[in-house]
Design a protein around this motif. Structure first.
Motif, PDB file in Angstrom:
ATOM      1  N   ASP A   1      50.922  32.719  27.221  1.00 25.14           N
ATOM      2  CA  ASP A   1      51.394  33.690  28.336  1.00 25.14           C
ATOM      3  C   ASP A   1      50.917  33.575  29.487  1.00 25.14           C
ATOM      4  O   ASP A   1      49.601  33.581  29.740  1.00 25.14           O
ATOM      5  N   ALA A   2      51.647  33.217  30.656  1.00 29.54           N
ATOM      6  CA  ALA A   2      51.145  32.534  31.798  1.00 29.54           C
ATOM      7  C   ALA A   2      50.087  33.688  32.550  1.00 29.54           C
ATOM      8  O   ALA A   2      49.108  33.723  33.248  1.00 29.54           O
ATOM      9  N   PHE A   3      50.819  35.133  32.355  1.00 33.03           N
ATOM     10  CA  PHE A   3      50.292  36.205  33.234  1.00 33.03           C
ATOM     11  C   PHE A   3      48.857  36.554  32.483  1.00 33.03           C
ATOM     12  O   PHE A   3      47.886  36.738  33.108  1.00 33.03           O
TER      13      PHE A   3
ATOM     14  N   GLU B   1      58.238  36.874  35.239  1.00 36.36           N
ATOM     15  CA  GLU B   1      58.407  37.608  33.861  1.00 36.36           C
ATOM     16  C   GLU B   1      58.754  36.685  32.617  1.00 36.36           C
ATOM     17  O   GLU B   1      59.494  36.004  32.781  1.00 36.36           O
ATOM     18  N   GLY B   2      57.740  36.658  31.617  1.00 38.84           N
ATOM     19  CA  GLY B   2      57.817  35.918  30.654  1.00 38.84           C
ATOM     20  C   GLY B   2      57.628  34.215  30.729  1.00 38.84           C
ATOM     21  O   GLY B   2      57.833  33.523  30.006  1.00 38.84           O
ATOM     22  N   GLU B   3      56.961  34.041  32.059  1.00 35.49           N
ATOM     23  CA  GLU B   3      56.605  32.649  32.117  1.00 35.49           C
ATOM     24  C   GLU B   3      55.336  32.115  30.980  1.00 35.49           C
ATOM     25  O   GLU B   3      54.650  32.786  30.867  1.00 35.49           O
ATOM     26  N   LYS B   4      55.603  31.077  30.398  1.00 33.90           N
ATOM     27  CA  LYS B   4      54.883  30.212  29.426  1.00 33.90           C
ATOM     28  C   LYS B   4      54.131  29.134  29.984  1.00 33.90           C
ATOM     29  O   LYS B   4      54.786  28.277  30.777  1.00 33.90           O
TER      30      LYS B   4
ATOM     31  N   VAL C   1      52.782  30.756  39.848  1.00 36.53           N
ATOM     32  CA  VAL C   1      53.065  29.899  38.436  1.00 36.53           C
ATOM     33  C   VAL C   1      54.554  29.790  38.425  1.00 36.53           C
ATOM     34  O   VAL C   1      55.167  30.760  38.344  1.00 36.53           O
ATOM     35  N   SER C   2      54.923  28.573  38.183  1.00 32.80           N
ATOM     36  CA  SER C   2      56.398  28.409  38.086  1.00 32.80           C
ATOM     37  C   SER C   2      56.497  27.014  37.074  1.00 32.80           C
ATOM     38  O   SER C   2      55.991  25.963  37.591  1.00 32.80           O
ATOM     39  N   GLY C   3      57.246  26.957  36.061  1.00 31.01           N
ATOM     40  CA  GLY C   3      57.639  25.568  35.528  1.00 31.01           C
ATOM     41  C   GLY C   3      56.484  24.848  35.084  1.00 31.01           C
ATOM     42  O   GLY C   3      56.381  23.587  35.304  1.00 31.01           O
TER      43      GLY C   3
END
Length: 502
Positions: A369-371, A393-396, A427-429
């Motif tokens: 989980d990124a966060f 939200e929910g970024e992996k 954080v993205s992609g």
């Protein structure tokens, strides 16, 4: 040693080219002999089939064929490829030979005049017993059936069976006849009864003039071509080997220079694409070795400087304390402890970077989980309010948690030391971007190589291994680290997407 290796390579190349040429010539020779043998074996059957076809065509144009017409057609179509015809009676016994043997010999009882054969397929023998002694032979031949039938109205009809039988046949023939001389046999029937036989003797491809000329000419070409081809192969292989000798010597000398740490390699254009590729690789190897040697010297110089700085400071404090310049106090001990910690940290960073370069360092990537990942690192800083985190939200993220945490920690440390205010984490992609205010030097050095000094504010107080550690961690995970100037901001990117190898 290298010279001997190339000499042996030279000899092997020469022998290989010559052996390849000889093998090709041998295969051509074997194929020529095989095709000639096959053609000679197929020749009698081919001639007999054409002979029967010509009789069929001629007889089909006659409205009321008689036995005399049939016999004349049989004899007239016996062209120069047909050496002779053996006529036998209804019991299969030899009566007379029309023509000669395939080898050109005549036998007693043979005739050249077809008028001795009457319309009833009986043989008028010569006065006295002039036929040679006979024998029985058995051989596999094609059997054709001629039908000449007498109809109720007095007319006759002629036909040849479409089915050709290939089976063993027993013949009563003169002693001079061999089994291989008979190409085919014909059964002559009239109203369902066997009235006689005649056997077709075919000139072999060797004894038939035109084919013999072709075969002899072909064999002459092969006999003449073979030694010439071998000599040419020998000469060509020698010339190719000599042509490559100069290039091989240049390559040998270049390798010897590299072995003595002489990187000034000059290799001209080679005469073959393979040697040209080898020469290009050697030139590239020389450039890489020279660059690595320079980097190694720079490493040693920078390493010595970075380790010597806190050590010199510590020695200075100790000497001053011994000389009574600085009295031994709590503040002095704290300062000495700080220098020891700095030295220990630098040594630890060097050991960790060496570990990252070793084959023992392997990444075990898992979905995270990124966060939670970002939060676990930000909370280790004394003042986490300096960071602003932007995560969907929910970024992996798919990464090795321990290695990636160290990489991001090094990047964030550099960003905080820049003292440019807020540090933004995006954080993205599967990409993490760290943005802070600052200015990169121009030209831009390679921050991900050890001890590359750029913006001093991003490396102040460190051993210069922060970004190199982060970059090597990303390479271990098949990712990529990069740094760029974006207006008034410096952007460091950690891309965890697998980099495709070119």
């Amino acid at each position: 040693m290298i010279r001997g290796h190339f000499r042996h390579h030279f000899i092997r190349l020469f022998i290989s080219i010559f052996a390849l040429a000889a093998a090709i010539i041998a295969l051509q020779l074997l194929f020529s002999f095989w095709s000639t043998k096959h053609a000679m074996n197929s020749w009698p059957g081919y001639v007999a089939e054409e002979y029967i076809s010509s009789i069929r065509e001629d007889m089909s144009q006659i409205e009321n064929p008689t036995p005399d017409i049939m016999i004349n057609t049989i004899l007239e179509n016996a062209n120069e490829r047909i050496s002779g015809l053996i006529f036998r009676d209804a019991n299969g016994f030899f009566q007379i030979l029309y023509g000669v043997l395939p080898n050109g010999e005549r036998i007693r009882g043979s005739v050249a005049d077809p008028t001795v054969i009457n319309s009833e397929l009986k043989i008028r023998l010569y006065s006295g017993n002039m036929t040679s002694s006979t024998k029985q032979i058995t051989t596999d031949v094609d059997v054709y059936v001629f039908n000449i039938d007498f109809l109720w109205d007095g007319s006759t009809s002629f036909s040849i069976d479409d089915e050709i039988v290939h089976e063993p046949q027993t013949f009563t023939v003169p002693n001079e006849i061999k089994a291989r001389d008979i190409a085919a046999t014909v059964v002559v029937m009239s109203n369902g009864e066997v009235r006689g036989y005649y056997d077709i003797l075919v000139m072999t491809a060797r004894t038939y003039g035109p084919t013999r000329y072709i075969i002899d000419t072909s064999m002459l070409v092969l006999v003449v071509f073979l030694p010439i081809a071998l000599i040419l192969a020998l000469v060509v292989s020698y010339l190719i080997s000599k042509r490559n000798e100069k290039s091989i010597n240049e390559i040998r000398q270049a390798l010897q220079k590299l072995s003595h740490n002489d990187f000034d390699i000059t290799l001209g254009v080679q005469k073959s694409s393979e040697l040209q590729d080898i020469a290009s690789s050697i030139r590239e190897l020389g450039q890489n070795l020279e660059q690595h040697q320079m980097s190694r010297k720079e490493w040693i110089r920078s390493l010595s400087h970075d380790l010597n700085t806190p050590l010199a400071s510590l020695n200075m404090l100790l000497d001053a304390s011994i000389d009574g310049i600085f009295p031994l106090s709590q503040n002095l001990l704290v300062q000495m402890k700080k220098e020891c910690d700095d030295l220990t940290g630098r040594i630890s960073a060097i050991k960790y970077y060496a570990y990252l370069l070793s084959p023992d360092c392997r990444a075990e990537k898992k979905e995270t989980d990124a966060f939670d990942f970002i939060d676990s690192i930000v909370c280790t800083f004394p003042d986490s309010s300096v960071f602003e985190v932007h995560i969907a939200e929910g970024e992996k993220l798919v990464l090795d948690h321990n290695l990636s945490a160290r990489a991001l920690l090094e990047v964030l440390n550099n960003a905080v030391q820049a003292k440019g205010g807020k540090v933004h984490i995006l954080v993205s992609g599967s990409v993490i971007r760290v943005i802070n205010r600052g200015r990169l030097p121009d030209p831009l050095p390679d921050f991900f190589e050890p001890w590359s000094r750029g913006d001093i504010s991003r490396h102040e107080g460190g051993a210069g291994l922060g970004l190199p550690i982060a970059g090597q961690i990303m390479r271990v995970q098949d990712g990529k680290a990069s740094i760029r100037q974006d207006g008034e901001n410096v952007v460091v990117t950690l891309d965890f997407r697998a980099v495709k190898s070119s």
